[in-house]
Design a protein around this motif. Structure first.
Motif, PDB file in Angstrom:
ATOM      1  N   MET A  34       0.825  -1.208   0.000  1.00 18.44           N
ATOM      2  CA  MET A  34       0.000   0.000   0.000  1.00 18.44           C
ATOM      3  C   MET A  34       0.861   1.262   0.000  1.00 18.44           C
ATOM      4  O   MET A  34       0.500   2.255  -0.627  1.00 18.44           O
ATOM      5  CB  MET A  34      -0.933   0.013   1.207  1.00 18.44           C
ATOM      6  N   GLY A  35       1.989   1.216   0.689  1.00 23.22           N
ATOM      7  CA  GLY A  35       2.880   2.365   0.706  1.00 23.22           C
ATOM      8  C   GLY A  35       3.499   2.635  -0.655  1.00 23.22           C
ATOM      9  O   GLY A  35       3.705   3.785  -1.036  1.00 23.22           O
ATOM     10  N   ALA A  36       3.768   1.589  -1.397  1.00 24.40           N
ATOM     11  CA  ALA A  36       4.396   1.736  -2.706  1.00 24.40           C
ATOM     12  C   ALA A  36       3.393   1.938  -3.840  1.00 24.40           C
ATOM     13  O   ALA A  36       3.653   2.688  -4.776  1.00 24.40           O
ATOM     14  CB  ALA A  36       5.257   0.513  -3.007  1.00 24.40           C
ATOM     15  N   ASN A  37       2.240   1.283  -3.755  1.00 26.34           N
ATOM     16  CA  ASN A  37       1.310   1.245  -4.893  1.00 26.34           C
ATOM     17  C   ASN A  37      -0.060   1.832  -4.614  1.00 26.34           C
ATOM     18  O   ASN A  37      -0.943   1.742  -5.459  1.00 26.34           O
ATOM     19  CB  ASN A  37       1.152  -0.200  -5.372  1.00 26.34           C
ATOM     20  N   GLY A  38      -0.267   2.360  -3.440  1.00 24.41           N
ATOM     21  CA  GLY A  38      -1.561   2.953  -3.120  1.00 24.41           C
ATOM     22  C   GLY A  38      -2.436   2.030  -2.303  1.00 24.41           C
ATOM     23  O   GLY A  38      -2.196   0.826  -2.192  1.00 24.41           O
ATOM     24  N   LEU A  39      -3.478   2.609  -1.737  1.00 26.38           N
ATOM     25  CA  LEU A  39      -4.350   1.877  -0.815  1.00 26.38           C
ATOM     26  C   LEU A  39      -5.157   0.772  -1.480  1.00 26.38           C
ATOM     27  O   LEU A  39      -5.606  -0.151  -0.812  1.00 26.38           O
ATOM     28  CB  LEU A  39      -5.297   2.856  -0.120  1.00 26.38           C
ATOM     29  N   MET A  67      -3.190   3.289   7.104  1.00 26.21           N
ATOM     30  CA  MET A  67      -2.177   3.823   6.181  1.00 26.21           C
ATOM     31  C   MET A  67      -2.511   5.250   5.766  1.00 26.21           C
ATOM     32  O   MET A  67      -1.625   6.111   5.707  1.00 26.21           O
ATOM     33  CB  MET A  67      -2.056   2.914   4.953  1.00 26.21           C
ATOM     34  N   ALA A  68      -3.778   5.529   5.494  1.00 25.35           N
ATOM     35  CA  ALA A  68      -4.185   6.887   5.120  1.00 25.35           C
ATOM     36  C   ALA A  68      -3.987   7.855   6.284  1.00 25.35           C
ATOM     37  O   ALA A  68      -3.497   8.976   6.091  1.00 25.35           O
ATOM     38  CB  ALA A  68      -5.639   6.892   4.667  1.00 25.35           C
ATOM     39  N   ASP A  69      -4.341   7.428   7.496  1.00 28.16           N
ATOM     40  CA  ASP A  69      -4.152   8.275   8.678  1.00 28.16           C
ATOM     41  C   ASP A  69      -2.677   8.576   8.909  1.00 28.16           C
ATOM     42  O   ASP A  69      -2.307   9.711   9.207  1.00 28.16           O
ATOM     43  CB  ASP A  69      -4.729   7.597   9.929  1.00 28.16           C
ATOM     44  N   ALA A  72      -1.417  11.064   6.367  1.00 29.00           N
ATOM     45  CA  ALA A  72      -1.955  12.411   6.562  1.00 29.00           C
ATOM     46  C   ALA A  72      -1.361  13.108   7.781  1.00 29.00           C
ATOM     47  O   ALA A  72      -1.267  14.335   7.797  1.00 29.00           O
ATOM     48  CB  ALA A  72      -3.479  12.346   6.706  1.00 29.00           C
ATOM     49  N   HIS A  73      -0.947  12.360   8.785  1.00 25.92           N
ATOM     50  CA  HIS A  73      -0.503  12.969  10.037  1.00 25.92           C
ATOM     51  C   HIS A  73       0.992  12.919  10.286  1.00 25.92           C
ATOM     52  O   HIS A  73       1.462  13.505  11.264  1.00 25.92           O
ATOM     53  CB  HIS A  73      -1.241  12.322  11.217  1.00 25.92           C
ATOM     54  N   ALA A  74       1.754  12.252   9.448  1.00 21.53           N
ATOM     55  CA  ALA A  74       3.194  12.151   9.669  1.00 21.53           C
ATOM     56  C   ALA A  74       3.875  13.477   9.357  1.00 21.53           C
ATOM     57  O   ALA A  74       3.642  14.081   8.313  1.00 21.53           O
ATOM     58  CB  ALA A  74       3.787  11.043   8.805  1.00 21.53           C
ATOM     59  N   ALA A  75       4.714  13.919  10.282  1.00 22.89           N
ATOM     60  CA  ALA A  75       5.465  15.157  10.087  1.00 22.89           C
ATOM     61  C   ALA A  75       6.707  14.918   9.234  1.00 22.89           C
ATOM     62  O   ALA A  75       7.247  15.855   8.652  1.00 22.89           O
ATOM     63  CB  ALA A  75       5.854  15.748  11.432  1.00 22.89           C
TER      64      ALA A  75
END
Length: 145
Positions: A34-39, A67-69, A72-75
């Motif tokens: 998911m990180g490489a190719n999307g959710l 994964m989406a959260d 969206a929230h990672a600095a």
């Protein structure tokens, strides 16, 4: 400038061995895909279907939400290795540790999540992680490290 041998570089970038727990391995695979190719990665969905059978929708949907959260929230960037790697990055190991302890040691999981995301307020993302861990445990596949 001296160049490090390939093995030393690999150990530096990928310091952790793959987990023994089959649930953690599937989570790691799905996270990498998911990180490489999307959710909507089909191979991540297939891995969840293979592990859970007809009950795959809940863990898959919750993993996509986590994964989406996190995105969206990672600095800062969260390092994820390619699927073929036989070792884990520090970020991957921390995320699996969070999923393994979020239900039994939530304060420890909160601190790890704060470090991973570089944020003080991680309640929403931690709730997503707890939902993923609970979904796996409810199907008899708890994440154990």
């Amino acid at each position: 400038m001296t160049q490090l041998p390939a093995a030393a570089t690999t150990i530096t970038v990928l310091p952790h061995a793959l987990p023994e727990c089959p649930s953690a391995r599937v989570l790691l695979f799905a996270m990498r895909r998911m990180g490489a190719n999307g959710l909507s990665d089909a191979r991540a969905a297939h891995a969840m279907f293979t592990m859970f059978g007809e009950a795959f929708r809940r863990p898959l949907t919750l993993m996509r939400g986590l994964m989406a959260d996190m995105a969206a929230h990672a600095a800062a960037a969260i390092s994820i290795a390619p699927c073929c790697c036989a070792r884990m990055t520090a970020s991957e190991q921390v995320l699996l540790a969070i999923l393994a302890r979020v239900e039994i040691r939530p304060d420890s999981a909160r601190l790890l999540m704060q470090d991973l995301l570089g944020q003080r307020h991680v309640d929403g993302v931690l709730a997503s992680a707890a939902a993923v861990a609970t979904a796996f445990a409810d199907e008899g596949r708890p994440v154990v490290l």
